[in-house]
Enzyme design. Structure first.
Site, PDB file in Angstrom:
ATOM      1  N   ARG A  53       1.205  -0.842   0.164  1.00 38.06           N
ATOM      2  CA  ARG A  53       0.112  -0.145   0.486  1.00 38.06           C
ATOM      3  C   ARG A  53       0.754   1.268  -0.085  1.00 38.06           C
ATOM      4  O   ARG A  53       2.154   1.311   0.040  1.00 38.06           O
ATOM      5  CB  ARG A  53      -0.952   0.398   1.066  1.00 38.06           C
ATOM      6  CG  ARG A  53      -0.187  -0.502   2.218  1.00 38.06           C
ATOM      7  CD  ARG A  53       0.023   0.474   3.327  1.00 38.06           C
ATOM      8  NE  ARG A  53      -0.016   1.755   3.330  1.00 38.06           N
ATOM      9  CZ  ARG A  53       0.683   2.609   3.459  1.00 38.06           C
ATOM     10  NH1 ARG A  53       1.850   2.435   3.632  1.00 38.06           N
ATOM     11  NH2 ARG A  53       0.559   3.826   3.486  1.00 38.06           N
ATOM     12  N   ALA A  55       0.530   4.527  -2.113  1.00 41.02           N
ATOM     13  CA  ALA A  55       0.334   5.547  -3.733  1.00 41.02           C
ATOM     14  C   ALA A  55       1.842   4.743  -4.424  1.00 41.02           C
ATOM     15  O   ALA A  55       1.846   4.011  -5.379  1.00 41.02           O
ATOM     16  CB  ALA A  55       0.306   7.107  -3.941  1.00 41.02           C
ATOM     17  N   GLN A 206      -2.818   2.897   9.863  1.00 38.70           N
ATOM     18  CA  GLN A 206      -1.477   3.420   9.350  1.00 38.70           C
ATOM     19  C   GLN A 206      -0.425   3.887  10.055  1.00 38.70           C
ATOM     20  O   GLN A 206       0.562   3.180   9.951  1.00 38.70           O
ATOM     21  CB  GLN A 206      -1.808   3.764   7.853  1.00 38.70           C
ATOM     22  CG  GLN A 206      -1.732   2.406   6.873  1.00 38.70           C
ATOM     23  CD  GLN A 206      -3.571   3.010   6.640  1.00 38.70           C
ATOM     24  OE1 GLN A 206      -4.301   3.126   7.839  1.00 38.70           O
ATOM     25  NE2 GLN A 206      -4.476   1.966   5.448  1.00 38.70           N
ATOM     26  N   ASP A 247      -2.272  10.673  -2.357  1.00 36.88           N
ATOM     27  CA  ASP A 247      -2.687   9.703  -3.240  1.00 36.88           C
ATOM     28  C   ASP A 247      -3.386   9.681  -4.767  1.00 36.88           C
ATOM     29  O   ASP A 247      -2.817   9.075  -5.426  1.00 36.88           O
ATOM     30  CB  ASP A 247      -3.662   8.808  -3.199  1.00 36.88           C
ATOM     31  CG  ASP A 247      -3.236   7.967  -1.919  1.00 36.88           C
ATOM     32  OD1 ASP A 247      -3.317   8.671  -0.784  1.00 36.88           O
ATOM     33  OD2 ASP A 247      -3.123   7.257  -2.106  1.00 36.88           O
TER      34      ASP A 247
HETATM   35  O1  MRU Z   1      -4.858   3.115   2.211  1.00 35.46           O
HETATM   36  P1  MRU Z   1      -3.188   3.466   1.553  1.00 35.46           P
HETATM   37  O2  MRU Z   1      -2.876   2.920   2.867  1.00 35.46           O
HETATM   38  O3  MRU Z   1      -2.868   2.807   0.813  1.00 35.46           O
HETATM   39  O4  MRU Z   1      -3.126   4.961   2.227  1.00 35.46           O
HETATM   40  C1  MRU Z   1      -2.164   6.137   1.834  1.00 35.46           C
HETATM   41  C2  MRU Z   1      -1.675   7.098   1.888  1.00 35.46           C
HETATM   42  O5  MRU Z   1      -2.932   7.601   2.250  1.00 35.46           O
HETATM   43  C3  MRU Z   1      -0.561   7.628   2.458  1.00 35.46           C
HETATM   44  O6  MRU Z   1      -0.524   8.589   2.554  1.00 35.46           O
HETATM   45  C4  MRU Z   1      -0.069   8.018   0.228  1.00 35.46           C
HETATM   46  O7  MRU Z   1      -0.823   6.829  -0.480  1.00 35.46           O
HETATM   47  C5  MRU Z   1       0.816   8.596   0.107  1.00 35.46           C
HETATM   48  S1  MRU Z   1       2.064   7.489   0.300  1.00 35.46           S
HETATM   49  C6  MRU Z   1       3.580   8.419  -0.201  1.00 35.46           C
END
Ligand code: MRU
Length: 362
Positions: A53, A55, A206, A247
């Site tokens: 996970r 982005a 997270q 994202d």
């Molecule tokens: O649902 P996730 O854990 O994939 O969400 C991740 C985020 O919202 C992060 O802040 C985003 O992807 C940036 S990662 C460098």
């Protein structure tokens, strides 16, 4: 700072190239366990279930997963270039549908397709080699990008600052270092002492499971807080800057990031605290006019009803609403920390108008 954690390669090919080996982030912080993925369906499931996970890492894993899936399809490699291309599209569609919000997923897959289309004269096995190299190139560029974000972003940080971050936009969300955490790592390397507050980030934690884990493993002074504590810390003067990831950034600068980011931005605005979005240009979507056009993933209600998938903590069947992301409007954003430098929201339009390659068309 302890550099050891950054040697952990959380997404790589097996020696024979037939598996994609990824760290299963659903098991953190209790276990550092790697899983092997071989097919498009396995890669898509790993992304959907958040084993992989963040982005940028989703984009890297999608590109590398595409290669592995094709390599494990002997019919595609032994057949004609046309049948290889059909297998490519089928695989791309499966992986591309894993999650909707992070634009890096389609950006990486579109980049792979472009590379294929530019070399139509090659045989299927040569095309596979080409895709293999392109996926590694995407990964290497991601590492260089995160390093650049760290170098630009560290200029925003002064010794002794309190930094708030939300979700995980660190080493675990990229190929190396991260985006929002990269400036923290770079500034620390220069000898600055920062105090980082990590929002736990409900519902999937997270911040608690991943950000607190990687920051403390790297030796950064970290305090884990519940999401509802950030306002109080700001009011008490403990936080001087907010750094978050993204994202998808729309052409007007509206930014989709983990649910709760909008609230943090509103609070930061209220208390006059700078709020910076850190991300690679592959997270900017020039074809998406504003936040209203961003597809916000809605996830299963059990993620709210149960405590991290283990036991119920709300009445069975209670109605709930579980959007995985929210949109922070451009007026709440102080700047975008990217590999090109720190972009002022007022000049974002000019920067994006030159960069339309690889992005999905609406
Ligand atoms: O649902 P996730 O854990 O994939 O969400 C991740 C985020 O919202 C992060 O802040 C985003 O992807 C940036 S990662 C460098």
């Amino acid at each position: 700072m302890n550099q050891l954690f950054f040697t952990l390669d959380i997404c790589h090919f097996s020696d024979d190239g037939h598996s994609l080996i990824v760290l299963d982030q659903t098991l953190l912080p209790n276990q550092e366990h790697f899983i092997e993925l071989h097919t498009a369906i396995e890669v898509a499931d790993a992304i959907r279930h958040l084993c992989v996970r963040g982005a940028p890492l989703i984009g890297v894993a999608a590109a590398m997963g595409l290669v592995v899936s094709l390599r494990n399809k002997p019919d595609a490699i032994m057949g004609s270039s046309a049948s290889f291309f059909n297998a490519f599209l089928e695989t791309k569609n499966i992986i591309g549908s894993a999650r909707p919000t992070a634009v890096n997923l389609s950006w990486a897959l579109n980049r792979m397709e472009r590379s294929l289309k530019e070399h139509q004269e090659l045989s299927p096995s040569e095309l596979l080699t080409l895709l293999h190299h392109e996926s590694l190139q995407i990964k290497e560029e991601d590492q260089a990008t995160c390093t650049a974000i760290g170098n630009y972003g560290k200029e925003l940080l002064r010794d002794g600052m309190g930094v708030l971050t939300h979700c995980n936009a660190g080493h675990l969300a990229t190929s190396r270092y991260g985006t929002a955490l990269a400036p923290i790592y770079s500034a620390t390397e220069e000898g600055k002492h920062l105090h980082v507050y990590a929002d736990e980030t409900r519902p999937l934690l997270q911040g608690a499971r991943l950000t607190a884990y990687e920051l403390s493993r790297s030796g950064i002074d970290t305090t884990l807080i519940c999401d509802n504590m950030a306002a109080s810390l700001m009011a008490q003067g403990h936080i001087q800057i907010v750094l978050v990831g993204c994202d998808r950034v729309a052409a007007n600068g509206d930014t989709a990031n983990k649910i709760g980011t909008l609230g943090v931005a509103i609070m930061a605005h209220h208390y006059g605290i700078p709020f910076y979005v850190c991300g690679p240009m592959s997270s900017f979507d020039p074809h998406c006019p504003s936040g209203k056009s961003i597809n916000i993933e809605e996830r299963h209600g059990d993620e709210i009803r149960s405590l991290w998938y283990q036991q119920p903590m709300a009445p069975e069947g209670v109605t709930n609403y579980n959007p995985a992301f929210d949109i922070t409007p451009i007026e709440l954003i102080s700047g975008f920390v990217t590999e090109l430098g720190i972009i002022n929201p007022r000049t974002l339009h000019d920067v994006l108008s030159n960069r339309t390659e690889y992005y999905p068309h609406p």
